[in-house]
Design a protein around this motif. Structure first.
Motif, short mmCIF file in Angstrom:
data_model
loop_
_atom_site.label_atom_id
_atom_site.label_comp_id
_atom_site.label_asym_id
_atom_site.label_seq_id
_atom_site.Cartn_x
_atom_site.Cartn_y
_atom_site.Cartn_z
N ALA A 154 -1.35 99.92 -2.85
CA ALA A 154 -0.57 99.38 -3.97
C ALA A 154 0.88 99.86 -3.91
CB ALA A 154 -1.21 99.76 -5.30
N ALA A 155 1.09 101.14 -3.60
CA ALA A 155 2.45 101.68 -3.50
C ALA A 155 3.21 101.01 -2.36
CB ALA A 155 2.41 103.20 -3.29
N THR A 156 2.56 100.81 -1.23
CA THR A 156 3.21 100.16 -0.09
C THR A 156 3.62 98.74 -0.45
OG1 THR A 156 2.00 101.52 1.49
CG2 THR A 156 2.89 99.44 2.31
N ALA A 157 2.77 98.02 -1.13
CA ALA A 157 3.10 96.66 -1.55
C ALA A 157 4.29 96.65 -2.51
CB ALA A 157 1.89 95.99 -2.20
N ALA A 158 4.33 97.58 -3.44
CA ALA A 158 5.46 97.65 -4.37
C ALA A 158 6.75 98.00 -3.63
CB ALA A 158 5.18 98.67 -5.48
N ALA A 159 6.66 98.88 -2.64
CA ALA A 159 7.84 99.26 -1.85
C ALA A 159 8.41 98.06 -1.10
CB ALA A 159 7.49 100.39 -0.88
N TRP A 160 7.54 97.24 -0.53
CA TRP A 160 7.96 96.07 0.25
C TRP A 160 8.25 94.85 -0.62
CZ3 TRP A 160 8.69 95.12 5.49
CH2 TRP A 160 8.41 96.19 6.36
N ILE B 243 5.76 108.47 3.56
CA ILE B 243 6.14 109.78 4.10
C ILE B 243 5.77 110.93 3.18
CG2 ILE B 243 7.96 108.84 5.56
CD1 ILE B 243 10.00 109.92 3.51
N GLY B 244 5.39 110.63 1.97
CA GLY B 244 4.95 111.66 1.03
C GLY B 244 3.98 111.06 0.04
N PHE B 245 2.99 111.87 -0.34
CA PHE B 245 1.91 111.32 -1.14
C PHE B 245 1.25 112.47 -1.89
CE2 PHE B 245 -1.49 108.03 -1.25
CZ PHE B 245 -2.55 108.78 -1.72
N SER B 246 1.12 112.34 -3.19
CA SER B 246 0.34 113.30 -3.95
C SER B 246 -0.52 112.54 -4.94
CB SER B 246 1.22 114.33 -4.67
OG SER B 246 1.94 113.71 -5.71
N ILE C 231 12.07 105.16 -1.08
CA ILE C 231 11.61 104.54 -2.32
C ILE C 231 10.60 105.48 -2.95
CG2 ILE C 231 10.48 102.51 -3.31
CD1 ILE C 231 11.34 101.10 -0.59
N TYR C 232 10.78 105.76 -4.23
CA TYR C 232 9.90 106.66 -4.96
C TYR C 232 9.06 105.83 -5.93
CZ TYR C 232 13.18 109.92 -2.97
OH TYR C 232 13.96 110.62 -2.09
N LEU C 233 7.75 106.05 -5.89
CA LEU C 233 6.85 105.24 -6.69
C LEU C 233 5.87 106.10 -7.47
CD1 LEU C 233 6.84 103.90 -3.45
CD2 LEU C 233 6.36 101.98 -4.95
N GLU C 234 5.44 105.57 -8.59
CA GLU C 234 4.40 106.19 -9.40
C GLU C 234 3.24 105.21 -9.49
OE1 GLU C 234 4.54 108.92 -13.24
OE2 GLU C 234 5.17 106.86 -13.65
N VAL C 235 2.03 105.72 -9.36
CA VAL C 235 0.85 104.87 -9.37
C VAL C 235 -0.16 105.43 -10.37
CG1 VAL C 235 -0.95 103.75 -7.99
CG2 VAL C 235 1.22 104.40 -6.91
N SER C 236 -0.63 104.57 -11.25
CA SER C 236 -1.69 104.93 -12.19
C SER C 236 -2.96 104.19 -11.78
CB SER C 236 -1.28 104.51 -13.61
OG SER C 236 -2.35 104.71 -14.51
N THR D 62 6.27 108.68 -1.79
CA THR D 62 7.61 108.47 -1.23
C THR D 62 7.41 107.59 0.00
OG1 THR D 62 8.31 110.66 -1.97
CG2 THR D 62 9.68 109.58 -0.31
N TYR D 63 8.13 106.50 0.04
CA TYR D 63 7.98 105.52 1.11
C TYR D 63 9.33 105.33 1.80
CZ TYR D 63 5.99 101.53 3.53
OH TYR D 63 5.50 100.69 4.50
N LYS D 64 9.32 105.29 3.12
CA LYS D 64 10.54 105.05 3.88
C LYS D 64 10.51 103.63 4.42
CE LYS D 64 13.49 106.68 7.57
NZ LYS D 64 13.58 107.50 8.77
N LEU D 65 11.52 102.87 4.07
CA LEU D 65 11.62 101.48 4.48
C LEU D 65 12.93 101.29 5.25
CD1 LEU D 65 10.37 98.64 4.35
CD2 LEU D 65 11.55 98.33 2.17
N ASP D 66 12.82 100.93 6.52
CA ASP D 66 13.98 100.67 7.37
C ASP D 66 14.15 99.17 7.53
OD1 ASP D 66 14.74 103.35 8.01
OD2 ASP D 66 13.02 103.46 9.36
N LEU D 67 15.25 98.66 7.03
CA LEU D 67 15.57 97.25 7.18
C LEU D 67 16.65 97.10 8.25
CD1 LEU D 67 15.75 96.32 3.39
CD2 LEU D 67 13.84 95.98 4.96
N PRO D 68 16.57 96.03 9.03
CA PRO D 68 17.62 95.84 10.05
C PRO D 68 18.97 95.60 9.37
CG PRO D 68 16.18 93.93 9.93
CD PRO D 68 15.61 94.96 9.02
N PRO D 69 20.06 95.95 10.06
CA PRO D 69 21.38 95.72 9.46
C PRO D 69 21.61 94.23 9.24
CG PRO D 69 21.55 96.77 11.63
CD PRO D 69 20.13 96.55 11.36
N LYS D 70 22.29 93.91 8.16
CA LYS D 70 22.63 92.52 7.86
C LYS D 70 23.76 92.09 8.78
CE LYS D 70 21.17 92.87 3.10
NZ LYS D 70 21.55 92.83 1.71
#
Length: 137
Positions: A60-66, A80-83, A109-114, A128-136
């Motif tokens: 769910a967190a990955t989907a919200a990040a993307w 990259i981080g998960f608790s 990207i920092y996310l909270e999940v309930s 904590t999710y790291k998303l690398d997008l190609p340069p525009k």
């Protein structure tokens, strides 16, 4: 509302199929997934295994990040981080993960999940999710 293009990816991936998660909602900075109860997800008695709950949280967190990415060509990402804090057992019922972006930086990207089961919150997590997008161009 049309289904988000990411929905098929999550439920169609090998892990998505194994877990049996369902996409309920994906919109900008928000995703909700459900995990129907199955005997294969039980640890003892009718208690849903914590690993299954953690897997649902991460999906769910990955989907919200993307969720705000409109062109996925060349994009890459990873958790990259998960608790997770387990608040009480999920017993014999569906679990729902509701993930929301709380801060979106250039790459992090920092996310909270309930996570709930029925009307009870069974776990809460921070991702904590790291998303690398190609340069525009």
């Amino acid at each position: 509302m049309a289904e988000h293009p990411l929905a098929a990816f999550f439920v169609g991936s090998g892990y998505g199929k194994l877990l049996g998660a369902r996409v309920e909602l994906i919109e900008d900075d928000h995703a909700r997934f459900s995990l129907p109860f199955r005997d294969e997800l039980v640890t003892v008695g009718d208690i849903v295994h914590g690993g299954a709950i953690a897997g649902l949280l991460d999906m769910a967190a990955t989907a919200a990040a993307w969720s705000t990415v409109r062109d996925m060509a060349g994009a890459r990402g990873t958790t990259i981080g998960f608790s997770i804090n387990y608040l009480e057992a999920a017993r014999g019922a569906e679990v729902v993960a509701d993930a929301r972006v709380i801060r979106r930086g250039r790459q992090l990207i920092y996310l909270e999940v309930s996570l709930t089961s029925g009307d009870r919150e069974v776990a809460r997590g921070l991702v904590t999710y790291k998303l690398d997008l190609p340069p525009k161009s």
